[in-house]
Design an enzyme around this catalytic site. Structure first.
Site, PDB file in Angstrom:
ATOM      1  N   LYS A 166      70.917  75.064  49.032  1.00 19.77           N
ATOM      2  CA  LYS A 166      71.319  73.655  48.943  1.00 19.77           C
ATOM      3  C   LYS A 166      72.457  73.549  47.924  1.00 19.77           C
ATOM      4  CE  LYS A 166      66.925  71.798  50.618  1.00 19.77           C
ATOM      5  NZ  LYS A 166      65.800  72.737  50.519  1.00 19.77           N
ATOM      6  N   TYR A 224      62.637  97.709  55.896  1.00 16.01           N
ATOM      7  CA  TYR A 224      61.355  97.152  55.439  1.00 16.01           C
ATOM      8  C   TYR A 224      61.083  97.588  54.014  1.00 16.01           C
ATOM      9  CZ  TYR A 224      58.898  94.583  59.051  1.00 16.01           C
ATOM     10  OH  TYR A 224      58.489  93.601  59.907  1.00 16.01           O
ATOM     11  N   GLU A 251      57.971  96.262  51.968  1.00 14.86           N
ATOM     12  CA  GLU A 251      56.798  95.574  51.394  1.00 14.86           C
ATOM     13  C   GLU A 251      56.505  96.102  50.004  1.00 14.86           C
ATOM     14  OE1 GLU A 251      56.678  95.796  54.775  1.00 14.86           O
ATOM     15  OE2 GLU A 251      55.078  94.496  55.559  1.00 14.86           O
ATOM     16  N   ARG A 296      70.239  81.020  53.205  1.00 13.05           N
ATOM     17  CA  ARG A 296      68.933  80.434  53.500  1.00 13.05           C
ATOM     18  C   ARG A 296      67.888  81.301  52.831  1.00 13.05           C
ATOM     19  NH1 ARG A 296      69.153  75.937  57.073  1.00 13.05           N
ATOM     20  NH2 ARG A 296      66.942  75.870  56.623  1.00 13.05           N
ATOM     21  N   THR A 299      64.781  76.465  46.885  1.00 12.95           N
ATOM     22  CA  THR A 299      65.529  77.117  47.945  1.00 12.95           C
ATOM     23  C   THR A 299      66.864  77.568  47.345  1.00 12.95           C
ATOM     24  OG1 THR A 299      66.252  74.920  48.604  1.00 12.95           O
ATOM     25  CG2 THR A 299      64.543  75.942  49.955  1.00 12.95           C
ATOM     26  N   ASP A 326      59.478  71.883  41.923  1.00 12.93           N
ATOM     27  CA  ASP A 326      60.227  72.313  43.098  1.00 12.93           C
ATOM     28  C   ASP A 326      61.626  71.706  42.940  1.00 12.93           C
ATOM     29  OD1 ASP A 326      61.466  72.576  45.544  1.00 12.93           O
ATOM     30  OD2 ASP A 326      59.701  72.029  46.726  1.00 12.93           O
TER      31      ASP A 326
HETATM   32  N1  DSN Z   1      64.642  70.056  54.946  1.00 13.87           N
HETATM   33  C1  DSN Z   1      64.922  69.976  53.537  1.00 13.87           C
HETATM   34  C2  DSN Z   1      65.774  68.809  53.208  1.00 13.87           C
HETATM   35  O1  DSN Z   1      66.588  68.440  54.036  1.00 13.87           O
HETATM   36  O2  DSN Z   1      65.680  68.255  52.128  1.00 13.87           O
HETATM   37  C3  DSN Z   1      63.694  70.016  52.717  1.00 13.87           C
HETATM   38  O3  DSN Z   1      62.979  71.153  53.061  1.00 13.87           O
END
Ligand code: DSN
Length: 418
Positions: free
Chosen positions: A226, A51, A53, A232, A223, A197
């Protein structure tokens, strides 16, 4: 034998099946990718146990000397990768990163502009079924009916009429380049902050094949799993003047303890993306999407906006007289994994849809190039034109499995080899 297969063969068995599925099918969900063996190892590290924080040097728990070292390293790498003043590596997901930005810079009831979900936006860009649409007054922008691209004149008019506190740029199902410079100009004119974003295209930005939002945006969220090919999780970046507010928006505003194991894996992924090979990878993702787009179009399949500038394509399934749901399921039967998606001004529901979203990041991670994309495109056209043909699905599935097995999968086949 691994500890997991000895101690919990049930879970180990399920994971093994998933591993095989990932090797034998063609992973074409635009938001998925294969993390490297190093990223997977860091994700499964002992930092899971800790942890922390707070932030480096200011923690609410003892024993964080190595957490501090780790988080500072991840921050430095993220700043270098995207050329920004400030990075917060704690957001555990894209949705939470976006929530943290709203929490930091606006109050419930304030006006924000974002791209409508059914046109390619994201749930957290103001969908009425999401916290964002419930807590804030979102003014949605859409794409032009003819070109199916964002019309910056409309964005400007809406911004000047509604005077939002934040304009959100970025999408989850938009196949074209986004002009962040133009968004920045409109935000300044209308007195709004610009939040980008860039979740879908972060790897393309890192690889220099999409305009970077960094010079124009006040805050950028993304994120990390991707096109960026990390674990993740998520990341929030900002100009120095917004650093304190952003950090407070993440912790204690919206999150408790950071996921240090994921921060370790983010640091690994940022270092991977800083290598020159990553630029080659990012270019290939885009070249592959263009080759796939050409093949589909020449096979009689219509694409929303006519093609792709980035990593994804949005198929208009009306052009083959089926729904997105039917297309997705038929392709799954043939070992080609995509997801259905609404298309702009869709006449079908968000569950059935008229669109199919597909992307090239994961196949490119396996070393596939334009020739392979043309082959994959032919299979897709064959299945979409005969979605009820069991024989076609079975034949394509057999060819796909044999083809897929020939391409190494980062984090899976290389991890087995060592
Ligand atoms: N679920 C994601 C996507 O597939 O684009 C977006 O959060």
């Amino acid at each position: 034998m691994s500890a997991l297969s000895r101690l919990d063969p049930e879970v180990a068995g399920i994971i093994e099946h998933e591993r095989t599925r990932q090797v034998e099918s063609l992973e074409m969900i635009a938001s998925e990718n294969y993390a490297s063996a190093a990223v997977l190892e860091a994700t499964g590290s002992v930092f899971t146990n800790k942890y922390a924080e707070g932030y480096p040097g200011k923690r609410y728990y003892a024993g964080n000397q190595f957490s501090d070292e780790l988080e500072n390293l991840a921050i430095d790498r993220a700043k270098r990768l995207f050329g920004v003043d400030h990075a917060n590596v704690q957001p555990t997901s894209g949705a939470e990163a976006n929530m943290a930005v709203y929490q930091a810079f606006v109050n419930p009831g304030d006006t924000i502009m974002g791209m409508e979900l059914s046109q390619g936006g994201h749930l957290t860009h103001g969908s009425p079924v999401n916290f964002s649409g419930r807590l804030y007054h979102f003014v949605p922008y859409t794409v032009d009916r003819e070109s199916e691209t964002i019309d910056m004149a409309v964005v400007r008019r809406l911004a000047n009429e509604s005077r939002p506190k934040i304009i959100v740029a970025g999408a989850t199902a938009y196949p074209r380049a986004i002009d962040f410079a133009a968004f920045g100009e409109i935000a300044r004119e209308s007195g709004a902050l610009l939040m980008v974003d860039m979740s879908h295209i972060a790897g393309l930005v890192a690889g220099g094949v999409h305009m970077s939002p960094a010079p124009y945006a006040d805050v950028v969220t993304t994120t990390t799993h991707k096109t960026l090919r990390g674990p993740r999780g998520a990341l929030a970046l900002s100009k120095l003047e917004h650093a304190d507010a952003l950090d407070r928006g993440v912790f204690p505003g919206t999150q408790g303890g950071p996921h240090l194991h994921s921060i370790a894996a983010k640091a690994v992924a940022f270092a991977e993306a800083l290598r020159p090979e990553f630029t080659v990878y990012a270019k290939q993702i885009v070249a592959n999407a263009s080759a796939l787009a050409e093949e589909l179009v020449s096979g009689g399949v219509r694409l929303v906006s006519g093609g792709s500038d980035n990593h994804l394509l949005l198929v208009d399934c009306n052009s083959v007289d089926i729904s997105g749901l039917k297309a997705q399921n038929a392709l799954q039967g043939a070992g080609i994994i995509t997801n259905r998606n609404t298309i702009p001004y869709d006449q079908r529901s968000a569950y059935i849809t008229s669109g199919l979203r597909m992307g090239t990041p994961a196949l490119t991670s396996r070393g596939m190039k334009e020739d392979e994309m043309r082959r994959v495109g032919k299979w897709i056209v064959r299945v979409l034109k005969d979605p009820d043909g069991e024989g076609v699905r079975e034949a394509v599935n057999a060819e796909v499995a044999e083809f897929a097995r020939a391409y190494p999968v980062p984090g899976i086949t290389d991890a087995i080899a060592v």
